[in-house]
Motif scaffolding. Sequence first.
Motif, PDB file in Angstrom:
ATOM      1  N   ASP A   1      39.051 -20.066  24.652  1.00  0.00           N
ATOM      2  CA  ASP A   1      39.446 -21.336  24.963  1.00  0.00           C
ATOM      3  C   ASP A   1      38.258 -22.200  25.496  1.00  0.00           C
ATOM      4  N   ALA A   2      37.473 -22.646  24.388  1.00  0.00           N
ATOM      5  CA  ALA A   2      36.491 -23.409  24.651  1.00  0.00           C
ATOM      6  C   ALA A   2      36.566 -24.720  25.603  1.00  0.00           C
ATOM      7  N   ARG A   3      37.822 -25.191  25.700  1.00  0.00           N
ATOM      8  CA  ARG A   3      38.366 -26.539  26.318  1.00  0.00           C
ATOM      9  C   ARG A   3      38.703 -26.476  27.837  1.00  0.00           C
ATOM     10  N   CYS A   4      38.868 -25.076  28.258  1.00  0.00           N
ATOM     11  CA  CYS A   4      39.157 -24.931  29.644  1.00  0.00           C
ATOM     12  C   CYS A   4      40.530 -25.568  29.860  1.00  0.00           C
ATOM     13  N   ALA A   5      41.402 -25.208  28.956  1.00  0.00           N
ATOM     14  CA  ALA A   5      42.742 -25.922  28.982  1.00  0.00           C
ATOM     15  C   ALA A   5      43.373 -25.610  30.048  1.00  0.00           C
ATOM     16  N   PHE A   6      43.269 -24.680  30.998  1.00  0.00           N
ATOM     17  CA  PHE A   6      43.757 -24.173  32.164  1.00  0.00           C
ATOM     18  C   PHE A   6      43.544 -25.336  33.379  1.00  0.00           C
ATOM     19  N   SER A   7      42.802 -26.252  33.143  1.00  0.00           N
ATOM     20  CA  SER A   7      42.471 -27.105  34.191  1.00  0.00           C
ATOM     21  C   SER A   7      43.592 -27.977  34.466  1.00  0.00           C
ATOM     22  N   GLY A   8      44.150 -28.194  35.661  1.00  0.00           N
ATOM     23  CA  GLY A   8      45.085 -28.925  36.148  1.00  0.00           C
ATOM     24  C   GLY A   8      46.561 -28.129  36.228  1.00  0.00           C
ATOM     25  N   LEU A   9      46.469 -26.813  35.634  1.00  0.00           N
ATOM     26  CA  LEU A   9      47.646 -26.053  35.845  1.00  0.00           C
ATOM     27  C   LEU A   9      47.553 -25.274  37.323  1.00  0.00           C
ATOM     28  N   ASP A  10      47.899 -26.127  38.097  1.00  0.00           N
ATOM     29  CA  ASP A  10      47.801 -25.662  39.632  1.00  0.00           C
ATOM     30  C   ASP A  10      49.001 -24.732  39.954  1.00  0.00           C
ATOM     31  N   ASP A  11      50.035 -24.867  39.175  1.00  0.00           N
ATOM     32  CA  ASP A  11      51.081 -23.537  39.607  1.00  0.00           C
ATOM     33  C   ASP A  11      51.077 -22.588  39.079  1.00  0.00           C
ATOM     34  N   PHE A  12      49.731 -22.178  38.609  1.00  0.00           N
ATOM     35  CA  PHE A  12      49.353 -20.952  37.570  1.00  0.00           C
ATOM     36  C   PHE A  12      48.233 -20.273  38.509  1.00  0.00           C
ATOM     37  N   HIS A  13      48.475 -18.971  38.626  1.00  0.00           N
ATOM     38  CA  HIS A  13      47.210 -18.006  38.803  1.00  0.00           C
ATOM     39  C   HIS A  13      46.573 -17.495  37.637  1.00  0.00           C
ATOM     40  N   ILE A  14      45.318 -17.345  37.779  1.00  0.00           N
ATOM     41  CA  ILE A  14      44.437 -17.179  36.455  1.00  0.00           C
ATOM     42  C   ILE A  14      43.753 -15.874  36.577  1.00  0.00           C
ATOM     43  N   TYR A  15      43.671 -14.807  35.613  1.00  0.00           N
ATOM     44  CA  TYR A  15      42.901 -13.687  35.337  1.00  0.00           C
ATOM     45  C   TYR A  15      41.942 -13.949  34.350  1.00  0.00           C
ATOM     46  N   TRP A  16      40.654 -14.167  34.694  1.00  0.00           N
ATOM     47  CA  TRP A  16      39.779 -14.668  33.520  1.00  0.00           C
ATOM     48  C   TRP A  16      38.812 -13.766  33.441  1.00  0.00           C
ATOM     49  N   GLY A  17      38.241 -13.512  32.219  1.00  0.00           N
ATOM     50  CA  GLY A  17      37.021 -12.600  31.678  1.00  0.00           C
ATOM     51  C   GLY A  17      36.387 -13.193  30.375  1.00  0.00           C
ATOM     52  N   ALA A  18      35.130 -12.969  30.839  1.00  0.00           N
ATOM     53  CA  ALA A  18      34.167 -13.057  29.532  1.00  0.00           C
ATOM     54  C   ALA A  18      33.188 -12.101  29.320  1.00  0.00           C
ATOM     55  N   TYR A  19      32.842 -11.739  28.037  1.00  0.00           N
ATOM     56  CA  TYR A  19      32.066 -10.565  27.691  1.00  0.00           C
ATOM     57  C   TYR A  19      32.395  -9.317  28.113  1.00  0.00           C
ATOM     58  N   LEU A  20      33.879  -9.187  28.084  1.00  0.00           N
ATOM     59  CA  LEU A  20      34.457  -7.975  28.513  1.00  0.00           C
ATOM     60  C   LEU A  20      34.106  -6.717  27.908  1.00  0.00           C
ATOM     61  N   GLY A  21      33.731  -5.854  28.979  1.00  0.00           N
ATOM     62  CA  GLY A  21      33.209  -4.495  28.509  1.00  0.00           C
ATOM     63  C   GLY A  21      31.524  -4.173  28.330  1.00  0.00           C
TER      64      GLY A  21
ATOM     65  N   LYS B   1      27.290  -5.399  29.499  1.00  0.00           N
ATOM     66  CA  LYS B   1      26.814  -5.424  30.710  1.00  0.00           C
ATOM     67  C   LYS B   1      26.690  -7.042  31.214  1.00  0.00           C
ATOM     68  N   ASP B   2      27.037  -8.060  30.384  1.00  0.00           N
ATOM     69  CA  ASP B   2      27.126  -9.219  30.841  1.00  0.00           C
ATOM     70  C   ASP B   2      28.605  -9.760  31.150  1.00  0.00           C
ATOM     71  N   GLU B   3      29.677  -8.884  31.308  1.00  0.00           N
ATOM     72  CA  GLU B   3      31.017  -9.126  31.837  1.00  0.00           C
ATOM     73  C   GLU B   3      30.810 -10.076  33.119  1.00  0.00           C
ATOM     74  N   ILE B   4      32.056 -10.890  32.954  1.00  0.00           N
ATOM     75  CA  ILE B   4      32.049 -11.946  34.105  1.00  0.00           C
ATOM     76  C   ILE B   4      33.662 -11.973  34.309  1.00  0.00           C
ATOM     77  N   LEU B   5      34.220 -11.553  35.525  1.00  0.00           N
ATOM     78  CA  LEU B   5      35.465 -11.716  35.991  1.00  0.00           C
ATOM     79  C   LEU B   5      35.714 -12.646  37.288  1.00  0.00           C
ATOM     80  N   ILE B   6      36.901 -13.499  36.963  1.00  0.00           N
ATOM     81  CA  ILE B   6      37.201 -14.449  38.189  1.00  0.00           C
ATOM     82  C   ILE B   6      38.698 -14.244  38.083  1.00  0.00           C
ATOM     83  N   GLU B   7      39.258 -14.548  39.230  1.00  0.00           N
ATOM     84  CA  GLU B   7      40.684 -14.233  39.652  1.00  0.00           C
ATOM     85  C   GLU B   7      41.004 -15.335  40.677  1.00  0.00           C
TER      86      GLU B   7
END
Length: 242
Positions: free
Chosen positions: A180-200, A202-208
């Motif tokens: 999702d290059a557009r970050c289309a989750f923006s504004g979806l305030d009735d959702f919880h998000i589990y986000w990850g980049a570069y999974l697995g 050394k650069d892995e990023i996790l935000i939840e």
Amino acid sequence: MKRLLIIGIGAGDPDHLTLQAAKAIAGADVFFIIDKGEEKDDLVQLRKHLIEEHGRRPYRIVEGRDPERDRTAAAYTNAVEDWRARRADLYERMIDDSLKDGQTGAFLVWGDPGVYDSTPAILERLPFPFEVIPGISAVSALTARHRTALTSVAKPVHITTGRRLAEEGPTADDMIIMLDARCAFSGLDDFHIYWGAYLGTKDEILIEGPVREVGERIRAVRAEARARKGWVMDTYLLRRLA
């Protein structure tokens, strides 16, 4: 006849490789690697590392340059079809030139090629038999790293893309969003998000967290990571808040 394998190698951790995939690598004579430019050289190096670890010599590595793809075209489906056709031509030349009758060639692809990858659809255009070896998908890696399940009780999961989410909005209470290059989750305030980049990797990023609380942080972190590395591969699970 020439035989081809499409081998899923997991989301980025070398230990994601399954025993089936390791055996498939050991049985290949030629490995086809597509170069996507200097920015993504670490993706090529991981493939070469896995071949070095699990391949049986003598094997050969054949590299080809990925055709340019128009990611800004208004007619997205047509642009993808054009790119796949040019990639099919490249693959056919590489196979014809480098793989002898009776030999096995292999493409090492990210994640699980049975879930999200263009290689099977491209090889279907060519006159060679091929087999798909499943891998650990980015979806599986994401939910495992966040210590959550993909599914909720008695609810379906919709797997879609950031492009479609931006166009259609939420289509289910639980959604997996790919690339999702557009970050289309923006504004979806009735959702919880589990986000990850570069999974697995050394650069892995996790935000939840709830989108209303972590959405802007994800957007900023994603932009910084892309600027630093030149590319980003991310996946996320959206789950409607109770």
